[in-house]
Design an enzyme around this catalytic site. Structure first.
Site, PDB file in Angstrom:
ATOM      1  N   TYR A  46       9.983  39.806  25.367  1.00 48.46           N
ATOM      2  CA  TYR A  46       9.005  40.985  25.771  1.00 48.46           C
ATOM      3  C   TYR A  46       8.064  40.067  26.557  1.00 48.46           C
ATOM      4  CZ  TYR A  46       5.250  44.204  25.825  1.00 48.46           C
ATOM      5  OH  TYR A  46       4.221  45.201  26.180  1.00 48.46           O
ATOM      6  N   LYS A 128      -3.467  33.771  16.208  1.00 47.97           N
ATOM      7  CA  LYS A 128      -3.085  34.938  16.376  1.00 47.97           C
ATOM      8  C   LYS A 128      -2.183  35.670  15.132  1.00 47.97           C
ATOM      9  CE  LYS A 128      -0.980  37.938  19.966  1.00 47.97           C
ATOM     10  NZ  LYS A 128       0.157  38.641  19.232  1.00 47.97           N
ATOM     11  N   LYS A 300     -11.024  32.744  22.963  1.00 47.55           N
ATOM     12  CA  LYS A 300     -12.100  33.708  23.648  1.00 47.55           C
ATOM     13  C   LYS A 300     -13.550  33.097  24.057  1.00 47.55           C
ATOM     14  CE  LYS A 300     -10.630  37.104  19.966  1.00 47.55           C
ATOM     15  NZ  LYS A 300     -11.124  37.804  18.900  1.00 47.55           N
ATOM     16  N   CYS A 447      26.251  55.055  36.977  1.00 48.18           N
ATOM     17  CA  CYS A 447      27.250  56.121  36.869  1.00 48.18           C
ATOM     18  C   CYS A 447      26.695  57.156  38.015  1.00 48.18           C
ATOM     19  CB  CYS A 447      27.199  56.863  35.560  1.00 48.18           C
ATOM     20  SG  CYS A 447      28.002  58.349  35.421  1.00 48.18           S
TER      21      CYS A 447
END
Length: 706
Positions: A46, A128, A300, A447
Site C-alpha cells: 500500500y 507508530k 512531529k 474484456c
C-alpha cells in the site's frame, strides 16, 4: 500497471493509465483496511503504491486525478453503528521510507517556514502503533463520546465499547471543558495469542494479527464482547479543544499523561534529523521485545504555533510524518494463478499460494499485477527480476509488512520443475469469452464484453448501489448478485422496476428465500427514496472508467444540472469544439477522463441504458459551495509570479480555506489573477480575457490578512 518502469521513464499516456489503476486499487484497499478490518494488500505494498502515485503526480502534475489517492483518508464508516461527524478532521500521515526522506521532510518545513538552516527545529519522535485510531471526547471531565476515524470526517460511534477499555478513563481532572483525545486502540502480543487460543477452543473466529483483533473487538455491536477482549489505548494527539493544552507537543503529551491517559514512554524530543534517525534505530532495535505491534516512528514538529503555521494538506498535516519500517520476506509455492475480472473489464492475475507465515501472519494470496509482471518484463519489453518469469508450481519469494495479500518479489529457478510451462495470459475473458484486448499505453488487458460480461455487469451494478453512489439500504452486493443471477436486473434502470415486476404476482420478492413481506417492502421503499438523488451521485453511480467520486462532484458542480451535463456530453462527441474545450477546462479533468466520458455517452447501448435510468429519476441540481462572508468563495483564483509575503503553498491553502478554487492556468473560467513580480504569460492572457488582476498586497487586503 507500469510500476516496473522508473517514473522518470514513463510516457504521459503510461502515467495516465497507471494513475487510474492506482486510484482504483488504493480505493479498494482503503475500504478493506479501514472499513472492513479485512486488508487485502500489505502495508508495504500500500505504501509503495501510494508513494509511486505521488511520484507520478509530482512529475505529471496536470494528470492528478480528482479521486487521487493522495487526497483520500480511511474509508466510509461501516453499517451497524450510528455516525459521528468529527469536529476536527482526523488525518492520516505522510510516509518516509529512508533517511533521505526524513532529511527532505525537515528541509521542506524549513523552506515553508523560512527557517534558518543553522537554527534547531525540534521534533518529537514516538513509536507508530499498529492499531485502530480512536477519538475520545470529554466535556467537563467526563467521557461523552468515542468514535473511530472512518473516512476522516465521519466515524462510527463506539462510546459504549470504549468505556469497557481499562486504559481509557471515563472521568479526568485538570482538563479543558472540551477535550478531544486521540490515539490508538491496540492489543498486546500475549493477549492476542491468548485470545486466538480461546477463540479456537470455542470454535470461534481467529484473527490474523493483533491489529485486526483490536479493530474487530472494538467494533462489536455488543459492548460485552469488547469488554471481554484485552484492549488497550495509547494517547498521542488531540482534536477539538476549548483551550490549548500547552505550547509544545511534548508538554501536551505530558499533560495528557498527568490526566491519566497511557502515553508511550519511548517518545523523545529531537533537535536534529540525526537525533530523529538515531531514535528510529533505537526503537527498531526494541521492536521485537515491545510486546505490541509498531510499524514505524512518527516525527512531529514540537512547537504548536509552528504546527498551526504549517497547517494541513488535503489529507495529511505538513508538520508530521511516519518513518516506516522495512517490509518482510518469505518463500512459498505458487499453486495457481486466478484471473479476476473487475468493473472496468480489467483482467487482474492473483497468485494462490501454499499458506506461509510471514512475520506472524499466515498469507495465501498475492498480487501479480499484470501479464508483463508475470512474464518478467515491463511494458517496454525490458527485463525485471533478471528476466525470470513466474510459472505455476514455482517457489516464489513473497513480500509483506503486516497484512494479508503480499507481492511476489522473486523466483527460485533452482526449484523449478523441468516440465513447468510459461504462463499463457488469457486473451479472452474467463467470464464471458469476449476478446480481452490491451490498448496502447494501458498496463492491463480488458474484456470487451461490456454489459454482456457477467463480471462487469454485476460489478457495475454493485458499484451503482455502493455507498458513494445510490446507497440503497437493503440492496448490497449480495442482493445484487442474487437478482442478477436470477435475471431480475441487468442494468441500473431495472432496479427501479423491481417493485412493479416482482412486488406482486407469481414471482413475489417476499416469497423468496431470505425475504419476507416487511423486508421486501422496506427494500422497495428504499429504492423509491433514491428516485430523488443529487447529480453527483448519479454521475458517480454510472461507473464510468476514470470518473471517481471527487471527479463526479467536480463535474456536477461545473454543469449544475443533469440536462446541462447530458447536453454537454452529446455536444462534445467529436472531441473538439466549445463543449469539448469546456469539459477539459473543468479542474481535474484531463484528456483520458474526458475521452472516457465521451465514450460512455457515445456508445449506443450504454447511452440508451443511461437514458432509461434517468427517466426513472428526479435528479437534483448541484449546489455551489458557499462560505459565509468570504470574498472569494466559489471563485477560481490563479497565482503567478513571485509572492514575497507568503509562500505559494501558504497562499493556495489560504485561498482554498476561504472557499476558492485554485487553478494553475488562466482561462475564461478564471475570476481573479494574483500576480507577483515576474508574472508573464498568465498575466498577459488575463489582460486579454479581461480578468481582474491584483498584486499580492491587494490579495492580502481582499482576504483581510494584510
Amino acid at each position: 500497471m507500469t510500476q516496473d518502469i522508473a517514473v522518470s521513464e514513463l510516457t504521459e499516456d503510461q502515467a495516465r493509465a497507471e494513475l487510474a489503476a492506482l486510484a482504483e486499487t488504493l480505493a479498494a484497499a482503503n475500504d478493506a483496511y479501514h472499513r472492513d478490518d479485512a486488508p487485502e494488500i500489505s502495508d508495504a505494498e500500500y505504501d509503495a503504491l501510494k508513494r509511486r502515485n505521488a511520484e507520478i503526480e509530482a512529475r505529471f502534475p496536470s494528470l492528478k486525478r480528482p479521486d487521487s489517492p493522495s487526497d483520500q483518508v480511511g474509508a466510509a464508516p461501516a453499517e451497524g453503528f450510528s455516525k459521528v461527524t468529527h469536529a476536527v478532521r482526523m488525518m492520516s500521515l505522510g510516509n518516509a521510507f529512508d533517511e533521505t526522506d526524513v532529511e527532505d521532510f525537515d528541509a521542506s518545513l524549513r523552506r515553508y517556514l523560512n527557517w534558518p538552516g543553522d537554527e534547531p527545529l525540534a521534533y518529537t519522535a514516538e513509536p507508530k502503533i499498529d492499531g485502530l485510531s480512536l477519538s475520545l471526547r470529554y466535556e467537563n471531565g467526563k467521557l461523552v463520546q468515542a468514535a473511530t476515524r472512518g473516512d476522516g470526517e465521519m466515524g462510527e460511534n463506539v462510546t459504549a465499547n470504549a468505556r469497557t477499555i481499562d486504559t481509557i478513563p471515563t472521568e479526568i481532572s485538570g482538563a479543558p471543558d472540551v477535550l478531544e483525545v486521540r490515539g490508538e486502540v491496540y492489543m498486546r502480543h500475549d493477549d492476542f495469542e491468548a485470545l486466538n487460543e480461546s477463540q479456537q477452543a470455542k470454535g470461534g473466529k481467529t484473527f490474523a494479527n493483533p491489529r485486526n483483533a483490536a479493530a474487530g473487538s472494538l467494533r462489536q455491536l455488543n459492548p460485552e464482547i469488547t469488554r471481554a477482549r484485552p484492549l488497550a489505548f495509547f494517547a498521542y494527539s488531540w482534536g477539538e479543544l476549548s483551550e490549548p493544552l500547552a505550547d509544545t507537543q511534548m508538554e501536551a503529551i505530558n499533560r495528557l499523561r498527568d490526566m491519566g491517559f497511557q502515553t508511550n514512554d519511548l517518545t523523545r524530543l529531537c533537535d536534529t534529523t540525526q537525533d530523529m534517525i538515531a531514535h528510529y534505530r533505537a526503537i527498531e532495535a526494541q521492536r521485537a521485545t515491545l510486546g505490541y505491534d509498531i510499524d514505524g516512528v512518527v516525527y512531529k514538529v514540537n512547537r504548536l504555533d509552528l504546527q498551526a503555521r504549517l497547517g494541513f494538506r488535503s489529507t495529511t498535516p505538513r508538520w508530521a510524518i511516519a518513518h516506516k519500517f522495512p517490509a518482510e520476506l518469505a518463500w512459498t509455492r505458487l499453486e495457481a494463478i486466478d484471473i479476476q475480472v473487475g468493473r472496468t473489464g480489467a483482467l487482474s492475475p492473483v497468485a494462490r499460494l501454499t499458506p506461509v507465515t510471514v512475520g506472524g501472519v499466515v498469507v495465501s494470496n498475492a498480487t501479480l499485477h499484470n501479464e508483463d509482471y508475470i512474464a518478467g518484463r515491463d511494458s517496454k519489453g525490458e527485463v525485471i527480476r533478471d528476466g525470470k518469469d513466474i510459472r505455476i508450481g514455482d517457489w516464489v519469494q513473497v513480500y509483506r509488512a503486516g497484512d494479508v495479500i503480499p507481492k511476489v518479489a522473486d523466483v527460485d529457478l533452482s526449484k523449478r520443475a523441468d516440465d513447468a510451462e510459461p504462463y499463457a495470459f488469457p486473451t479472452t475473458c474467463p467470464e464471458c469469452g469476449s476478446d480481452a484486448v490491451r490498448e496502447e499505453g494501458d498496463a492491463v488487458r480488458r474484456c470487451t464484453g461490456g454489459l454482456i460480461c457477467p463480471a462487469q455487469q454485476i460489478e457495475k451494478l454493485k458499484h451503482f448501489v455502493s455507498r458513494a453512489a445510490f446507497d440503497i439500504e437493503g440492496l448490497g452486493a449480495k442482493q445484487v448478485e442474487q437478482f442478477a443471477r436470477d435475471c431480475w436486473i441487468a442494468e441500473p434502470a431495472d432496479i427501479f422496476e423491481l417493485e412493479a415486476n416482482y412486488g406482486s404476482g407469481l414471482q413475489q420478492l417476499k416469497n423468496r428465500e431470505g425475504w419476507g413481506e416487511k423486508s421486501a417492502q422496506k427494500l422497495f421503499d428504499a429504492i423509491n427514496e433514491r428516485r430523488k438523488i443529487p447529480l453527483a451521485r448519479v454521475i458517480f453511480g454510472l461507473g464510468i472508467r476514470h470518473v471517481g467520486e471527487q471527479a463526479s462532484n467536480l463535474l456536477a458542480t461545473h454543469y449544475g444540472s443533469w440536462d446541462a451535463f447530458i447536453t454537454a456530453m452529446q455536444e462534445a462527441q467529436g472531441m473538439d469544439g466549445p463543449a469539448w474545450d469546456d469539459l477539459l477546462g473543468v479542474d481535474g479533468v484531463g484528456q483520458v477522463m474526458a475521452a472516457s466520458l465521451i465514450a460512455a455517452f457515445g456508445q449506443e447501448a450504454e447511452s440508451a441504458a443511461i437514458d432509461r435510468l434517468a427517466a426513472k429519476l428526479s435528479i437534483q441540481d448541484a449546489e455551489k459551495p458557499q462560505i459565509e462572508g468570504s470574498p472569494v468563495a466559489g471563485k477560481t483564483v490563479v497565482f503567478t509570479g513571485t509572492l514575497e509575503k507568503m509562500t505559494r503553498a501558504e497562499a493556495k491553502a489560504r485561498a482554498e480555506a476561504l472557499g476558492a478554487k485554485v487553478s494553475g492556468s488562466v482561462s475564461s473560467k478564471t475570476d481573479l489573477l494574483v500576480a507577483g513580480p515576474g508574472a508573464g504569460s498568465k498575466a498577459k492572457k488575463a489582460t486579454e480575457l479581461g480578468i481582474e488582476t491584483i498584486d499580492e498586497d491587494g490579495w492580502l487586503d481582499l482576504i483581510g490578512a494584510s
